[in-house]
Design an enzyme around this catalytic site. Structure first.
Site, PDB file in Angstrom:
ATOM      1  CE1 TYR A 165     -10.321  -5.208  -1.083  1.00 52.59           C
ATOM      2  CE2 TYR A 165      -8.670  -3.610  -0.400  1.00 52.59           C
ATOM      3  CZ  TYR A 165      -9.102  -4.920  -0.513  1.00 52.59           C
ATOM      4  OH  TYR A 165      -8.304  -5.956  -0.080  1.00 52.59           O
ATOM      5  CB  ALA A 180      -9.609  -2.589   5.504  1.00 51.66           C
ATOM      6  CB  SER A 223       9.152   0.033  -0.025  1.00 45.89           C
ATOM      7  OG  SER A 223       8.445  -1.107  -0.468  1.00 45.89           O
ATOM      8  NE  ARG A 271      -3.025   3.581   2.836  1.00 50.27           N
ATOM      9  CZ  ARG A 271      -2.297   2.466   2.936  1.00 50.27           C
ATOM     10  NH1 ARG A 271      -2.868   1.290   2.866  1.00 50.27           N
ATOM     11  NH2 ARG A 271      -0.995   2.539   3.148  1.00 50.27           N
ATOM     12  N   GLY A 308       3.826  -0.074   7.133  1.00 52.42           N
ATOM     13  CA  GLY A 308       2.916  -1.205   7.235  1.00 52.42           C
ATOM     14  C   GLY A 308       3.623  -2.431   7.758  1.00 52.42           C
ATOM     15  N   PRO A 356      -2.689   1.078   7.716  1.00 51.00           N
ATOM     16  CG  PRO A 356      -4.239   1.415   6.013  1.00 51.00           C
ATOM     17  CD  PRO A 356      -3.057   2.035   6.655  1.00 51.00           C
TER      18      PRO A 356
HETATM   19  C1  LIG Z   1      -0.667  -7.933   6.272  1.00 49.88           C
HETATM   20  C2  LIG Z   1      -1.071  -6.702   5.517  1.00 49.88           C
HETATM   21  C3  LIG Z   1      -2.347  -6.191   5.656  1.00 49.88           C
HETATM   22  C4  LIG Z   1      -2.728  -5.009   4.993  1.00 49.88           C
HETATM   23  N1  LIG Z   1      -3.979  -4.504   5.195  1.00 49.88           N
HETATM   24  C5  LIG Z   1      -4.329  -3.298   4.643  1.00 49.88           C
HETATM   25  C6  LIG Z   1      -5.576  -2.696   4.957  1.00 49.88           C
HETATM   26  O1  LIG Z   1      -6.381  -3.216   5.736  1.00 49.88           O
HETATM   27  N2  LIG Z   1      -5.859  -1.502   4.359  1.00 49.88           N
HETATM   28  C7  LIG Z   1      -4.983  -0.890   3.488  1.00 49.88           C
HETATM   29  O2  LIG Z   1      -5.290   0.197   2.987  1.00 49.88           O
HETATM   30  N3  LIG Z   1      -3.775  -1.432   3.222  1.00 49.88           N
HETATM   31  C8  LIG Z   1      -3.429  -2.608   3.788  1.00 49.88           C
HETATM   32  N4  LIG Z   1      -2.175  -3.133   3.560  1.00 49.88           N
HETATM   33  C9  LIG Z   1      -1.185  -2.318   2.823  1.00 49.88           C
HETATM   34  C10 LIG Z   1      -0.323  -1.550   3.816  1.00 49.88           C
HETATM   35  O3  LIG Z   1      -1.097  -0.571   4.503  1.00 49.88           O
HETATM   36  C11 LIG Z   1       0.838  -0.821   3.100  1.00 49.88           C
HETATM   37  O4  LIG Z   1       0.306  -0.009   2.078  1.00 49.88           O
HETATM   38  C12 LIG Z   1       1.842  -1.798   2.503  1.00 49.88           C
HETATM   39  O5  LIG Z   1       2.216  -2.774   3.457  1.00 49.88           O
HETATM   40  C13 LIG Z   1       3.090  -1.050   2.010  1.00 49.88           C
HETATM   41  O6  LIG Z   1       3.692  -0.367   3.093  1.00 49.88           O
HETATM   42  P1  LIG Z   1       5.051  -0.944   3.780  1.00 49.88           P
HETATM   43  O7  LIG Z   1       6.072  -1.024   2.685  1.00 49.88           O
HETATM   44  O8  LIG Z   1       5.412   0.050   4.866  1.00 49.88           O
HETATM   45  O9  LIG Z   1       4.717  -2.295   4.319  1.00 49.88           O
HETATM   46  C14 LIG Z   1      -1.800  -4.333   4.164  1.00 49.88           C
HETATM   47  C15 LIG Z   1      -0.515  -4.871   4.010  1.00 49.88           C
HETATM   48  C16 LIG Z   1      -0.137  -6.033   4.660  1.00 49.88           C
HETATM   49  C17 LIG Z   1       1.272  -6.554   4.491  1.00 49.88           C
END
Ligand SMILES: Cc1cc2nc3c(=O)[nH]c(=O)nc-3n(C[C@H](O)[C@H](O)[C@H](O)COP(=O)(O)O)c2cc1C
Length: 382
Positions: free
Chosen positions: A203, A72, A319, A250, A340, A39
């Site tokens: 949250y 979200a 990551s 989550r 993400g 997300p």
């Molecule tokens: C721009 C951005 C927006 C995000 N929005 C949400 C969200 O709406 N809901 C959520 O659970 N996590 C959100 N996250 C967290 C990501 O889902 C994810 O947990 C985080 O980026 C780590 O994963 P990655 O290392 O693959 O980026 C967001 C992260 C980023 C960078």
């Protein structure tokens, strides 16, 4: 920050990472591969929280992953504190999301709605000056984006510190549970394939789960059984609206961002796992980074404790690159992995990872603001 990695063996046309690209059944949904789009809040909805056609285009571009989890999406006006984020509490929002889910399905994809209530992290500016609600009168740590002044023409939003919320009474708790239930019903009406209950990232559900933010002395605070009660009641309410095999959850029990913290995250993960198990939900989506970046890498990971209590699917996040994701899945430490930040600049992430093509870097100036630029205009790999 930038995301720039080159997958090993730039052997274009190769089929790398066989575990990551193998099909899997999660709950009652068949996924063609185990790449999940995490997300990502991108703030491209209208000021009325109605999804835009731009969002439909963006999600359809990414539809070849196993499963998209939507950004979200607020279940109630009182839980909405992010300018440009979408909601799912009225008919117009349902209609807007229908355009998005149709576009994803036409492109061959699957999409769950992430159901969100920000609790104490909503600024009064989003609530006509009212205080936000939270389990206990403790403010979040840090600042967040306030809504813009009239005449806003785009660009960065003013930052304001979080405020001390009003401690929730039973009527407030009942309203949150009812909002989750109604939003799940709306998600079905909007054509989503399932819902993900947002119990992570500080949250409202997380605020109840973690001991640092929940100081209540009633049946919703104190022991782990009490702190997980709101989550249990939300899962129960959502399960009256949608097949349990289409419900995900989550969590981020080790995260300390925004002033979170728990006295025993392993015990908490175990209790959450029991709830997931009791309701036989489709999956638990665990944010437990393998390297620091978006969130700190936890000193004491809780995956084993979660797995001990819950035999269903676990989606790991944090990551990962394709090599690590493949290793985790092959080793039985995850059923799928979500990505993400890599999804921001790589609409064709599946193909790039499968073929070992380099990943593009995201421009984070456009992460949470803007229109098509920095959103739908990232090119496909050659
Ligand atoms: C721009 C951005 C927006 C995000 N929005 C949400 C969200 O709406 N809901 C959520 O659970 N996590 C959100 N996250 C967290 C990501 O889902 C994810 O947990 C985080 O980026 C780590 O994963 P990655 O290392 O693959 O980026 C967001 C992260 C980023 C960078």
């Amino acid at each position: 920050m930038t995301v720039c990695q080159t997958m090993e063996g730039a052997d274009h046309g190769a089929n790398l990472h066989p575990a990551l690209f193998s099909p899997v059944r999660i709950g009652t949904l068949d996924l063609p591969n185990r790449v999940v789009m995490a997300p990502l809040t991108r703030a491209r909805a209208g000021t009325d929280q109605v999804p835009t056609t731009m969002m439909a285009h963006y999600y359809a571009q990414r539809a070849d992953c196993g499963l998209i989890i939507s950004e979200a999406t607020a279940v109630d006006r009182l839980g909405m504190g992010w300018y440009g984020a979408p909601g799912l509490w009225d008919e117009a929002m349902v209609a807007g999301w229908r355009v998005v889910t149709d576009a994803v399905h036409s492109a061959g994809g699957r999409i769950f709605a992430q159901l969100w209530h920000m609790g104490r992290l909503v600024l009064p500016e989003y609530l006509d000056g009212e205080l936000p609600i939270g389990p206990s009168p403790i403010a979040g740590e840090g600042e967040t984006m306030a809504p813009p002044e009239p005449g806003y023409g785009g660009g960065f939003l003013p930052m304001k510190p979080y405020v001390v919320p009003r401690e929730m009474n039973q009527a407030d708790i009942d309203r949150v549970i009812a909002s989750y239930s109604a939003a799940a019903r709306n998600a079905v009406a909007a054509g989503f394939d399932g819902v993900e209950i947002h119990g992570a990232n500080g949250y409202i559900i997380d605020q109840f789960l973690q001991s640092k933010t929940n100081r209540r002395s009633d049946g919703y605070g104190g022991s782990v059984a009490h702190r997980t009660r709101l989550l249990r009641e939300i899962v129960e309410a959502v399960a009256t609206q949608i097949d349990r095999g289409r419900i995900g959850l989550r969590i981020s029990p080790t995260s300390e961002r925004k002033g979170m913290g728990d006295e025993d995250p392993g015990l908490l993960a175990e209790a959450i796992g029991r709830i997931a198990s009791d309701f036989d939900i489709a999956y638990v989506h665990l944010i437990e980074p393998i390297a620091s970046g978006f969130m700190e890498r936890p000193e004491y990971p809780v995956m084993a404790r979660l797995r001990g209590a819950y035999a269903g699917a676990v989606i790991q996040n944090g990551s990962f690159d394709a090599t690590m994701a493949d290793a985790f899945i092959a080793g039985g430490q995850a059923d799928a992995v979500s990505f993400g930040r890599p999804y921001i600049a790589n609409p064709d992430l599946v193909r790039r990872m499968r073929q070992g093509l380099p990943l593009a870097s995201a421009n984070f100036d456009f992460a949470y603001v803007g229109g098509e630029r920095g959103y739908t205009d990232y090119p496909l790999a050659d």
